[in-house]
Design a protein around this motif. Structure first.
Motif, PDB file in Angstrom:
ATOM      1  N   GLU A   1       0.820  -1.207   0.000  1.00 38.31           N
ATOM      2  CA  GLU A   1       0.000   0.000   0.000  1.00 38.31           C
ATOM      3  C   GLU A   1       0.859   1.264   0.000  1.00 38.31           C
ATOM      4  OE1 GLU A   1      -3.292   0.054  -0.093  1.00 38.31           O
ATOM      5  OE2 GLU A   1      -3.634  -2.106   0.042  1.00 38.31           O
TER       6      GLU A   1
ATOM      7  N   GLY B   1       4.824   3.976   5.469  1.00 38.20           N
ATOM      8  CA  GLY B   1       4.274   4.880   6.475  1.00 38.20           C
ATOM      9  C   GLY B   1       5.217   5.103   7.636  1.00 38.20           C
ATOM     10  N   TRP B   2       4.901   6.160   8.411  1.00 38.26           N
ATOM     11  CA  TRP B   2       5.693   6.510   9.590  1.00 38.26           C
ATOM     12  C   TRP B   2       4.762   6.655  10.779  1.00 38.26           C
ATOM     13  CZ3 TRP B   2       9.765   6.554  12.379  1.00 38.26           C
ATOM     14  CH2 TRP B   2       9.969   7.486  13.399  1.00 38.26           C
TER      15      TRP B   2
ATOM     16  N   ILE C   1      -0.287   6.448  13.350  1.00 40.97           N
ATOM     17  CA  ILE C   1       0.253   6.675  12.015  1.00 40.97           C
ATOM     18  C   ILE C   1       0.191   8.168  11.714  1.00 40.97           C
ATOM     19  CG2 ILE C   1      -0.012   6.151   9.551  1.00 40.97           C
ATOM     20  CD1 ILE C   1      -1.381   3.525  10.423  1.00 40.97           C
TER      21      ILE C   1
ATOM     22  N   LEU D   1       1.600   8.418   5.549  1.00 40.65           N
ATOM     23  CA  LEU D   1       1.498   7.202   4.749  1.00 40.65           C
ATOM     24  C   LEU D   1       1.492   7.623   3.286  1.00 40.65           C
ATOM     25  CD1 LEU D   1       1.280   4.164   4.605  1.00 40.65           C
ATOM     26  CD2 LEU D   1      -1.197   4.350   4.811  1.00 40.65           C
ATOM     27  N   GLN D   2       2.599   7.317   2.597  1.00 36.71           N
ATOM     28  CA  GLN D   2       2.769   7.685   1.199  1.00 36.71           C
ATOM     29  C   GLN D   2       2.709   6.425   0.329  1.00 36.71           C
ATOM     30  OE1 GLN D   2       3.057  10.686  -0.226  1.00 36.71           O
ATOM     31  NE2 GLN D   2       2.792  11.697   1.781  1.00 36.71           N
TER      32      GLN D   2
ATOM     33  N   ASP E   1       0.079   9.519  -0.996  1.00 33.68           N
ATOM     34  CA  ASP E   1      -1.059  10.161  -0.350  1.00 33.68           C
ATOM     35  C   ASP E   1      -2.319   9.933  -1.189  1.00 33.68           C
ATOM     36  OD1 ASP E   1      -2.638  11.636   1.280  1.00 33.68           O
ATOM     37  OD2 ASP E   1      -1.940  13.597   0.566  1.00 33.68           O
TER      38      ASP E   1
ATOM     39  N   ASN F   1      -5.219   5.504   1.586  1.00 27.96           N
ATOM     40  CA  ASN F   1      -4.220   5.570   2.643  1.00 27.96           C
ATOM     41  C   ASN F   1      -4.591   6.580   3.726  1.00 27.96           C
ATOM     42  OD1 ASN F   1      -2.595   3.566   1.660  1.00 27.96           O
ATOM     43  ND2 ASN F   1      -1.221   4.943   0.545  1.00 27.96           N
TER      44      ASN F   1
ATOM     45  N   GLN G   1      -7.039   0.648   5.888  1.00 27.18           N
ATOM     46  CA  GLN G   1      -7.393   1.151   4.570  1.00 27.18           C
ATOM     47  C   GLN G   1      -8.615   0.463   3.974  1.00 27.18           C
ATOM     48  OE1 GLN G   1      -4.374   0.610   5.773  1.00 27.18           O
ATOM     49  NE2 GLN G   1      -2.739   1.417   4.488  1.00 27.18           N
TER      50      GLN G   1
ATOM     51  N   SER H   1       5.479  -0.886   6.071  1.00 22.98           N
ATOM     52  CA  SER H   1       4.750  -1.035   4.803  1.00 22.98           C
ATOM     53  C   SER H   1       3.554  -1.944   5.035  1.00 22.98           C
ATOM     54  CB  SER H   1       5.635  -1.644   3.709  1.00 22.98           C
ATOM     55  OG  SER H   1       6.561  -0.711   3.225  1.00 22.98           O
TER      56      SER H   1
END
Length: 552
Positions: free
Chosen positions: A96, A99-100, A141, A144-145, A147, A151, A188, A219
């Protein structure tokens, strides 16, 4: 071959067919072995493809962790630039994105939510809330790229609040390497139930020995898309695949391809996916049945077997034809003799009935006209029933057909009402003749003196089976003139109470009630096979006396 004209050809056919079947079995066994080897090769290729994808994802996450650990603050621009510069290619399909999720204490939650909503029009909050699930440490979270709308659903979700994600994060932090989670439903999915998993990579603060946990770069993967992308890399048709979580006592299915067939055997391979053991099952989806080579062998073998059997059969054909001809002539002669005896028997029965009718009509008639009229009606009734029996080849005849043919002259009269009620019940030939005579006499009497003599009169004929061998038939007159007891016995009464009762071998109840005549008869019901001449075979005797008896 003459003594066993059928056995020898059949034996030849069976032997050749047996050899053919053994050949087909050997061909099919070889096909199955080749198919199994092909599936095993494809399973190994898919395993390598999945592990390569997991390794690629882990490499990206390690690079991200190294970058983020050196930053005092992870800004949206920094994270967006990092993901865009990775230039994720086809090897990253199925994921997907990246993300951080920073580590946040409960006291810092308000500041985090303010930061979370900086680039959004609406306020965003961490879910689940502290009130719903009290906790001191959170990993919501933040980015999350790429964008996308899908997501964005995940932003603000505290992954540490869910047990499966928390277990993977703790293990990743302890080992300091990318770690896959167990089966989860990604945020998601927006309320869907598609299974997925995440690969977590811990990010520590700087390079100091304290190694304070800063957050997780991760991820998310949709399991079905991940499996499909691995299958596309291999580009194999005619196989089905299924991915299972292998770190449970009973492996949990996470995804399967559209071609997967439940109940069919599969090759199982263990997959190491980011420090987590998973199971890959691959099966052949080739249609079950004979291969082309087997079909050709089978058809050729059957053709050869049939040809040999035909040749063997032709060698004895002439002798068998002669024997069959002789047997046929003997059978025809026997049938002709039986038909002659049967015809003689039935003619005697009919003449006996006619003589009885003539004798009793003569004794009850006052003059020649009355005699002729009565005799004519009764002979016609006998003839009508004979026509029914002829139509059925002197087999069984339905009760309804006998009653309808005798009441046919009155059925077209709109002034009268006829009601026939009863199940489908069939009678023997002689019993049908007797019933036809009885119904004729009752109908004639009703037309002269009973309910069929006045407008609005009604006759009800009702029958039912008492048991497998006996049926009850009731004649009921109503809405006619008052009925009185007859001063003298007529021919109809004698015919019904004596001749018909004798023929049917059961007493007949005839009651002259004021509201109308009522008559009750008991008729034997027998199987059709009792009256079929050819069921007895050649040389059959004529029917027994208790099957058809001549009239008195």
């Amino acid at each position: 071959m003459i003594d066993y004209p059928r056995g020898i050809p059949v034996l030849i056919f069976v032997l050749v067919t047996g050899i053919t079947v053994l050949s087909v079995f050997a061909i099919e066994r070889g096909e199955q072995e080749r198919d199994a080897a092909d599936v095993a090769r494809k399973a190994q290729a898919m395993t390598s493809a999945i592990e390569r994808r997991a390794y690629t994802s882990s490499a990206y996450l390690r690079a991200g962790a190294a970058l983020l650990s050196t930053q005092d603050e992870v800004t949206p621009e920094l994270f967006r630039r990092f993901v865009s510069e990775l230039r994720l290619d086809a090897n990253y399909r199925g994921a997907e994105g990246i993300g951080w999720a920073p580590v946040v204490e409960a006291a810092e939650l308000a500041a985090f939510e303010a930061r979370l909503g900086m680039s959004r029009r609406d306020e965003q909050h961490v879910t689940p809330t502290i009130e719903e699930q009290p906790r001191d440490l959170l990993t919501p979270i933040l980015f999350l790229q790429p964008d996308t709308v899908r997501n964005r659903r995940a932003l603000g979700y505290d992954m540490y609040s869910e047990p499966t994600r928390r277990a993977a994060m703790d293990l990743a932090a302890a080992n300091d390497r990318p770690t896959a989670s167990g089966p989860v439903v990604l945020v998601q999915e927006g309320g869907g139930d598609a299974a997925g998993f995440l690969i977590m990579m811990p990010v520590f603060e700087g390079l100091s020995s304290s190694r304070e946990l800063k957050g997780f770069i991760y991820s998310p993967f949709n399991a079905s898309q991940f499996l499909a992308s691995a299958s596309d890399l291999v580009s194999y048709d005619d196989i089905g695949a299924r991915l299972l979580d292998g770190e449970t006592a009973d492996p949990v299915p996470m995804a399967r391809s559209d071609a997967w067939l439940d109940g069919r055997s599969a090759v199982v391979r263990e997959v190491n996916l980011a420090n987590r053991t998973m199971m890959l099952e691959v099966q052949s989806t080739r249609e079950e049945g004979l291969s082309s080579m087997s079909m050709i062998t089978l058809l050729f073998g059957l053709a050869v077997a049939s040809l040999l059997m035909l040749v063997a059969r032709l060698l004895t054909q002439q002798t068998l034809e002669d024997r069959r001809a002789i047997s046929w002539f003997e059978e025809q002669n026997s049938i002709r003799n039986s038909l002659t005896r049967e015809l003689n028997h039935r003619v005697k029965n009919t003449l006996a009935n006619v003589l009885s009718i003539v004798s009793l009509t003569r004794r009850r008639s006052a003059d020649l006209d009355e005699f002729a009229e009565g005799l004519d009606g009764r002979i016609r009734a006998l003839s009508a029933t004979h026509d029914l029996l002829t139509q059925s080849d002197w087999g069984t005849t339905p009760i309804r057909a006998v009653v309808e043919v005798e009441l046919a002259p009155y059925a077209r009269d709109e002034d009268h009402q006829l009601d026939l009620v009863g199940p489908h019940t069939e009678l023997a030939p002689n019993d049908a003749l007797s019933l036809g005579l009885a119904v004729h006499e009752l109908a004639t009497n009703a037309a002269k003196y009973g309910s069929l003599s006045v407008p609005g009169g009604k006759v009800t004929v009702r029958w039912s089976q008492i048991n497998d061998t006996l049926a009850k038939i009731e004649w009921i007159e109503s809405d006619g003139p008052p009925v009185s007891q007859p001063q003298r016995r007529g021919f109809g009464t004698d015919l019904i109470e004596k001749i018909v009762a004798h023929e049917l071998r059961h007493p007949v109840e005839l009651d002259f009630r004021p509201e109308g005549v009522r008559c009750s008869l008991l008729v034997p019901v027998r199987e059709r096979s009792e009256f079929e001449l050819r069921s007895k075979g050649p040389g059959a005797r004529e029917l027994d006396a208790d099957e058809e008896k001549p009239g008195p």
